[in-house]
Design an enzyme around this catalytic site. Structure first.
Site, short mmCIF file in Angstrom:
data_model
loop_
_atom_site.label_atom_id
_atom_site.label_comp_id
_atom_site.label_asym_id
_atom_site.label_seq_id
_atom_site.Cartn_x
_atom_site.Cartn_y
_atom_site.Cartn_z
N VAL A 291 1.03 -1.23 -0.17
CA VAL A 291 -0.08 0.16 0.07
C VAL A 291 0.86 1.27 0.04
O VAL A 291 1.48 1.44 1.14
CB VAL A 291 -1.07 -0.01 1.30
CG1 VAL A 291 -1.68 1.37 1.29
CG2 VAL A 291 -2.05 -1.09 1.19
N PRO A 292 0.95 1.99 -1.20
CA PRO A 292 2.08 2.71 -1.38
C PRO A 292 2.18 4.17 -0.91
O PRO A 292 2.07 5.29 -1.57
CB PRO A 292 2.32 2.82 -2.93
CG PRO A 292 0.99 2.64 -3.30
CD PRO A 292 0.31 1.76 -2.36
N CYS A 293 2.50 4.23 0.61
CA CYS A 293 2.18 5.48 1.27
C CYS A 293 3.35 6.31 0.80
O CYS A 293 3.36 7.58 0.89
CB CYS A 293 2.14 5.34 2.82
SG CYS A 293 3.27 4.35 3.60
N HIS A 294 4.59 5.74 0.21
CA HIS A 294 5.68 6.40 -0.03
C HIS A 294 5.44 7.37 -1.01
O HIS A 294 6.38 7.97 -1.43
CB HIS A 294 6.75 5.38 -0.21
CG HIS A 294 6.80 4.24 -1.28
ND1 HIS A 294 5.81 3.37 -1.15
CD2 HIS A 294 7.28 4.54 -2.41
CE1 HIS A 294 5.90 2.77 -2.37
NE2 HIS A 294 6.53 3.27 -3.25
#
Length: 156
Positions: free
Chosen positions: A118-121
């Site tokens: 889950v690409p919070c970056h």
């Protein structure tokens, strides 16, 4: 709940999950043995390994993150940000339909339990700055560079 570890270029990934799905992937600085991988986590470990090798841009995993309904809504919106792209916290908030909720969206982003998958970056400041990342800004920069379609080449 089962646990597995994977050594990555930016720390050790710790996986937790069961037959209901992947509950968390976090990065830890300590080294842990990666010898035994429970069957329910094999696919997650394999796919993250492919991501770091550069051969995977999307994940196909059964996810079961634990959080509030609002947090899950934010995490779901994060899944819409494609590999190699970034959006601002403000843009993410607009996509969710309430620009006044920017602090709540940022807080939910920071509590994302599924590192990289889950690409919070991929969420950055409105001015393009790398802001707030639970795994450390050095890791956020590494991940964004890793996903960038333009690779910096050495002059020497």
């Amino acid at each position: 709940m089962e646990t597995a570890y994977l050594k990555t270029p930016i720390g050790t990934a710790e996986f937790k999950g069961d037959t209901s799905g992947l509950i968390s992937i976090t990065v830890i600085d300590e080294k842990k043995p990666a010898d035994i991988i429970p069957e329910v986590l094999e696919d997650a470990v394999y796919q993250l390994k492919e991501y770091f090798e550069g051969s995977r841009k999307q994940f196909d995993l059964k996810l079961n993150p634990q959080g509030t309904d609002f947090q899950k809504k934010v995490w779901s919106a994060l899944l819409e940000v494609p590999y190699g792209k970034t959006v601002s916290y403000l843009e993410l908030t607009k996509r969710l339909g309430d620009v006044k909720a920017i602090r709540a969206v940022a807080a939910a982003n920071g509590k994302n339990p599924l590192w990289i998958v889950v690409p919070c970056h991929r969420i950055i400041g409105s001015n393009g700055d790398l802001t707030g990342y639970a795994g450390g800004l050095h890791r956020k920069k590494w991940l964004l560079d890793h996903e960038s379609p333009i690779k910096q080449q050495s002059l020497f």
